[in-house]
Motif scaffolding. Structure first.
Motif, mmCIF file in Angstrom:
data_model
loop_
_atom_site.group_PDB
_atom_site.id
_atom_site.type_symbol
_atom_site.label_atom_id
_atom_site.label_comp_id
_atom_site.label_asym_id
_atom_site.label_seq_id
_atom_site.Cartn_x
_atom_site.Cartn_y
_atom_site.Cartn_z
ATOM 1 N N ASP B 325 -20.489 7.959 49.007
ATOM 2 C CA ASP B 325 -21.303 7.468 50.121
ATOM 3 C C ASP B 325 -22.478 8.418 50.335
ATOM 4 O OD1 ASP B 325 -19.479 5.468 50.394
ATOM 5 O OD2 ASP B 325 -18.499 6.286 52.184
ATOM 6 N N ASN B 326 -23.600 7.860 50.712
ATOM 7 C CA ASN B 326 -24.827 8.630 51.002
ATOM 8 C C ASN B 326 -25.377 9.385 49.786
ATOM 9 O OD1 ASN B 326 -24.311 7.950 53.741
ATOM 10 N ND2 ASN B 326 -22.992 9.767 53.906
ATOM 11 N N SER B 327 -24.905 9.052 48.607
ATOM 12 C CA SER B 327 -25.428 9.798 47.461
ATOM 13 C C SER B 327 -26.822 9.275 47.083
ATOM 14 C CB SER B 327 -24.478 9.732 46.275
ATOM 15 O OG SER B 327 -24.259 8.400 45.876
ATOM 16 N N ASN B 355 -24.684 3.350 51.865
ATOM 17 C CA ASN B 355 -25.911 4.100 52.162
ATOM 18 C C ASN B 355 -26.414 4.940 50.983
ATOM 19 O OD1 ASN B 355 -25.965 3.184 54.872
ATOM 20 N ND2 ASN B 355 -24.327 4.664 55.317
ATOM 21 N N THR B 356 -26.192 4.437 49.804
ATOM 22 C CA THR B 356 -26.715 5.151 48.646
ATOM 23 C C THR B 356 -28.194 4.820 48.494
ATOM 24 O OG1 THR B 356 -25.816 3.313 47.381
ATOM 25 C CG2 THR B 356 -24.565 5.353 47.369
ATOM 26 N N ARG B 357 -28.933 5.789 48.048
ATOM 27 C CA ARG B 357 -30.381 5.606 47.925
ATOM 28 C C ARG B 357 -30.849 5.980 46.528
ATOM 29 N NH1 ARG B 357 -31.803 9.772 51.866
ATOM 30 N NH2 ARG B 357 -29.581 10.139 51.720
ATOM 31 N N SER B 358 -31.826 5.278 46.029
ATOM 32 C CA SER B 358 -32.395 5.663 44.742
ATOM 33 C C SER B 358 -33.898 5.460 44.757
ATOM 34 C CB SER B 358 -31.763 4.863 43.600
ATOM 35 O OG SER B 358 -32.008 3.491 43.756
ATOM 36 N N ALA B 382 -21.176 -4.991 45.742
ATOM 37 C CA ALA B 382 -20.850 -5.616 47.025
ATOM 38 C C ALA B 382 -20.532 -4.604 48.119
ATOM 39 C CB ALA B 382 -19.684 -6.588 46.837
ATOM 40 N N GLY B 383 -19.944 -3.477 47.728
ATOM 41 C CA GLY B 383 -19.542 -2.509 48.747
ATOM 42 C C GLY B 383 -20.643 -1.548 49.177
ATOM 43 N N ALA B 384 -21.808 -1.660 48.560
ATOM 44 C CA ALA B 384 -22.867 -0.669 48.816
ATOM 45 C C ALA B 384 -23.662 -1.046 50.056
ATOM 46 C CB ALA B 384 -23.768 -0.541 47.598
ATOM 47 N N GLU B 385 -22.996 -0.998 51.185
ATOM 48 C CA GLU B 385 -23.595 -1.303 52.477
ATOM 49 C C GLU B 385 -24.815 -0.396 52.697
ATOM 50 O OE1 GLU B 385 -22.922 -3.948 55.649
ATOM 51 O OE2 GLU B 385 -21.660 -3.650 53.881
ATOM 52 N N GLY B 386 -25.945 -0.989 53.076
ATOM 53 C CA GLY B 386 -27.111 -0.176 53.444
ATOM 54 C C GLY B 386 -27.795 0.527 52.283
ATOM 55 N N ALA B 387 -27.537 0.080 51.066
ATOM 56 C CA ALA B 387 -28.178 0.734 49.908
ATOM 57 C C ALA B 387 -29.684 0.489 49.932
ATOM 58 C CB ALA B 387 -27.584 0.195 48.615
ATOM 59 N N HIS B 388 -30.414 1.404 49.355
ATOM 60 C CA HIS B 388 -31.869 1.300 49.350
ATOM 61 C C HIS B 388 -32.443 1.819 48.037
ATOM 62 C CE1 HIS B 388 -36.015 2.548 51.144
ATOM 63 N NE2 HIS B 388 -36.071 1.431 50.456
ATOM 64 N N ASN B 389 -33.257 0.986 47.418
ATOM 65 C CA ASN B 389 -33.956 1.445 46.206
ATOM 66 C C ASN B 389 -35.456 1.254 46.380
ATOM 67 O OD1 ASN B 389 -35.383 -0.039 43.610
ATOM 68 N ND2 ASN B 389 -34.369 1.859 43.056
#
Lengths: 248, 483
Positions: B325-327, B355-358, B382-389
């Motif tokens: 998470d948050n990575s 909340n992973t970000r790339s 599916a589980g990557a809630e709030g992910a951002h690229n």
């Protein structure tokens, strides 16, 4: 310094300059005026060496040498400077880096030691102070996001750093408000020097209220139609180009 | 600033021949030509490896015999005869050198000619250099100082013997032996490489650096690198490459695996300058590399920065698996193709944790007949809630015989994810060139300056010394692109 004889030139197959003769001596400031399309910018680009501008007859001598035989950067290193009407953006390259590369290229050519980063910073700070140039501008990428006034001040600043022998200023006053105009004009005046010739290309006489030229030339259809001293500006103001038979 | 001047000077000084093209005459101890189970056993035996590793290699070899080379990349080359390659070559030497004094002076001279004075680097740059010559590490420095902090920085061969648990636990855990054709081949025959372990809470006090070099003729180079950053640790690793001039194509199929645990950060920087082949595309390295990092822990971060100017063909996609998470995963890339060079490169960002970000910043520059493809995958599970690229792909073309291609793949399975993609293609304008030249720069210096500006977002990610080298390389690689 600059000796132009019977110059004919063509752009995109169109004849623009048709027998222009003009000479500017060291220590003098000349103003070149005239309506749109009269060939003012063509002359500036031809002197600086822009691709696509083709001389068909006549000659340009710079310090007695055939200017058109030199390539763009040779002319620049030999002291020909063009202040651009529309300065070009170079994203990602800070103005400071650009200036240092430029100044060092010129110094190298003249057999002078190139500045290292520290020396150059000192020189720049000194000049920036003299010319009232905001420091922050030089940290930004060349001309990217600069206002019209900032671009022109940056051009004048480059001229001050490069200390050219022949400076061509192509509509450096266009798009400036009165305050910016004053700053740019005082920058030009500061560079007046017995060893330097300056050719100011302008549309309007208002710049000439601040930069008083030794000679004024009016251009139309590719050649000079009238030359005179600074009083010619006032005359033009009254009669317009049409009154001089110089309408486009 | 100084870097700029050096770049320009370098451009002035280089005449168009590949600067690092020479061959060092050192006797190699070679495995017989070709690949079979025997070859794998030969390599494993040479390195006195434990049984489990031999078994792992053999499993890889058997898997590889059932695979075929990938054909989806936008690169073209004649089929490689894998039986016509030597899979192992080591400089002849009894026992490992304990210090530089024990290193073959001929090797040291090679480094000098490459501009890698190890002694100077030790003293001045504060960089520990684990120099890989051909396939075996011959010089390792600063290990004492690193060891005091518990940082392990060694060749992979040594690590197999000295850190068997760590190697066994992590080797192949990010890039499995059956991952892809080239990585599987590497797993079977990898010769050596670098191993780094940074213990919990330790901030590695210096940039770790390995210089790779391909030398012996017809020797494929199969490096294997494994970097593990334990909880709360930080490490920055630099990889730089040059190779001697060769007529025949040389295969390079390396594998790099990174593992970042909770709150750990790994920064991996590459400047790749292998022989690109001559103007007509003769010779040059085939660089088929698998690089992947796993952000296993919470708040972990892996950042790839690459400047790819060399090789005839580049095929690589340094990727991040964002499990914790948050990575955070980052990919900053500059790829230059000149003459007949081909590059198909990009990244994969796999968002698994919340909340992973790339962030992907790719700058492709093509000139001559070069072909440059950005290929990138952003996958949000599916589980990557709030992910951002955020992805930005910029291509710069110089001349009219080169090509730029952008192939983004975006797969999003979570509705809260945000994925942004920006792409531009531009040319160096005549106006820009004229402006620079009117200020006294020659055409080539002008191009170098403009290109360095174009790449700034990536170059500024590099550690200082590397940024200087990278700027020089850009200048050299663009040689002949104008005029």
């Amino acid at each position: 310094m600059l000796e132009i004889r019977n110059l004919h030139a063509r752009v995109d197959g169109k004849d623009i300059l048709r027998g222009l003769t003009l000479s500017v001596n060291a220590g003098e400031v000349h103003a070149l005026m005239g309506p749109n399309g009269s060939g003012k910018s063509t002359l500036a680009y031809l002197i600086a060496g822009r691709a696509g501008y083709e001389r068909t007859d006549g000659e340009i001598l710079y310090q007695g040498r055939d200017l058109l035989a030199m390539n763009v950067e040779e002319r620049a290193r030999e002291g020909v400077f063009l202040g651009f009407q529309y300065p070009v953006e170079i994203p990602g390259v800070s103005a400071l880096t650009f200036l240092k590369s430029s100044v060092n290229a010129v110094r190298k050519h003249r057999g002078l030691a190139e500045y290292d980063a520290m020396e150059f910073l000192k020189v720049v700070r000194e000049k920036a102070k003299q010319l009232d140039m905001p420091d922050g501008l030089l940290q930004r990428p060349v001309n990217v996001g600069f206002s019209g006034g900032e671009k022109k001040r940056h051009e004048i600043f480059q001229m001050a750093l490069l200390e050219p022998t022949l400076a061509l200023l192509d509509e450096t006053d266009s798009g400036l408000d009165i305050d910016a105009l004053r700053v740019v004009a005082s920058g030009i005046n500061r560079l007046r020097d017995p060893s330097r010739a300056i050719l100011v290309i302008t549309h309007y006489q208002r710049l000439l209220d601040y930069v008083v030229p030794d000679r004024i030339h009016v251009m139309a259809q590719g050649r000079l139609v009238k030359s005179g001293d600074k009083t010619l500006a006032a005359e033009l103001e009254k009669t317009g180009y049409a009154g001089l038979g110089a309408a486009a | 600033m100084a870097a700029k001047v050096e770049t320009l000077e370098t451009v002035d000084s280089v005449t168009g021949d590949y600067k690092y093209g020479f061959v060092t005459d050192i006797e190699s101890e070679m495995a017989p030509r070709g690949l079979g189970e025997d070859t794998v056993r030969f390599i494993s035996e040479k390195k006195r490896e434990p049984g489990w590793l031999l078994e792992w290699r053999l499993r890889a070899y058997r898997a590889w015999t059932k695979m075929s080379a990938p054909e989806w990349a936008n690169v073209h080359y004649p089929p490689i005869d894998y039986q016509d390659i030597y899979y192992y070559a080591a400089p002849k030497k009894k026992g490992g050198p304990k210090s530089l004094d024990e290193v073959d002076p001929e090797l040291l001279r090679t480094y000098e000619r490459l501009g890698i004075p190890i002694r100077e680097r030790e003293a001045l740059a504060g960089i520990a250099v684990d120099a890989v010559f051909d396939s075996v590490s011959v010089a390792t420095t600063f290990r004492g100082k690193l060891a005091e902090m518990g940082v392990i920085f060694s060749s992979m061969s040594e690590a197999v013997h000295e850190q068997p648990e760590l190697v066994r636990k992590y080797l192949g855990s990010v890039v499995p032996y059956s991952d892809n054709f080239d990585a599987t081949l590497n797993s079977a025959v990898f010769s050596d490489g670098t191993f780094v372990y940074v213990p919990p809470g330790v901030r590695c006090p210096m940039e770790l650096s390995t210089y790779f070099r391909i030398n012996a003729a017809k020797t494929g180079q199969f490096e294997r690198t494994l970097i593990i950053a334990d909880a709360g640790s930080y490490v920055s690793y630099l990889e730089g490459c040059t190779a001697p001039m060769r007529d025949e194509n040389q295969l390079h199929a390396a594998v790099v695996e990174l593992v970042a645990l909770d709150d750990a950060e790994i920064k991996y920087s590459t400047v790749q300058n292998w022989y690109p082949g001559d103007k007509n595309g003769k010779g040059g390295i085939y660089n088929f590399v698998t690089k992947r990092g796993a952000c296993r822990g919470r708040n972990s971060k892996i950042s790839w920065t690459q400047v790819e100017t060399g090789s005839a063909i580049t095929w690589k996609y340094p990727s991040c698996i964002l499990q914790g998470d948050n990575s955070v995963g980052e990919f900053y890339s500059v790829a230059v193709t000149n003459n007949r060079q081909q590059a198909d490169t990009g990244t994969k960002m796999i968002h698994i944790g919340r909340n992973t970000r790339s962030r992907i910043i790719s700058k492709g520059i093509s000139t001559g007949h070069g072909q440059n493809t950005y290929r990138g995958l952003v996958r949000v599970l599916a589980g990557a809630e709030g992910a951002h690229n955020y992805t930005q792909c910029d291509s710069l073309l110089i001349g009219d015989k080169c090509g730029a291609h952008t192939v983004p793949y975006i797969e999003v399975k979570n509705p809260t994810a945000r994925v942004e993609h920006e792409a531009t293609t531009s040319k160096i304008s005549d106006d820009q060139l004229f402006y620079c030249r009117q200020r006294g720069l020659n055409a080539e210096d002008s191009v170098t300056l403009i290109v360095n500006g174009f790449c700034r977002q990536v170059l500024q990610q590099l550690p200082m010394e590397f940024a200087v080298e990278a700027q020089k390389l850009l200048g050299v690689s663009l040689e002949g692109s104008v005029g």
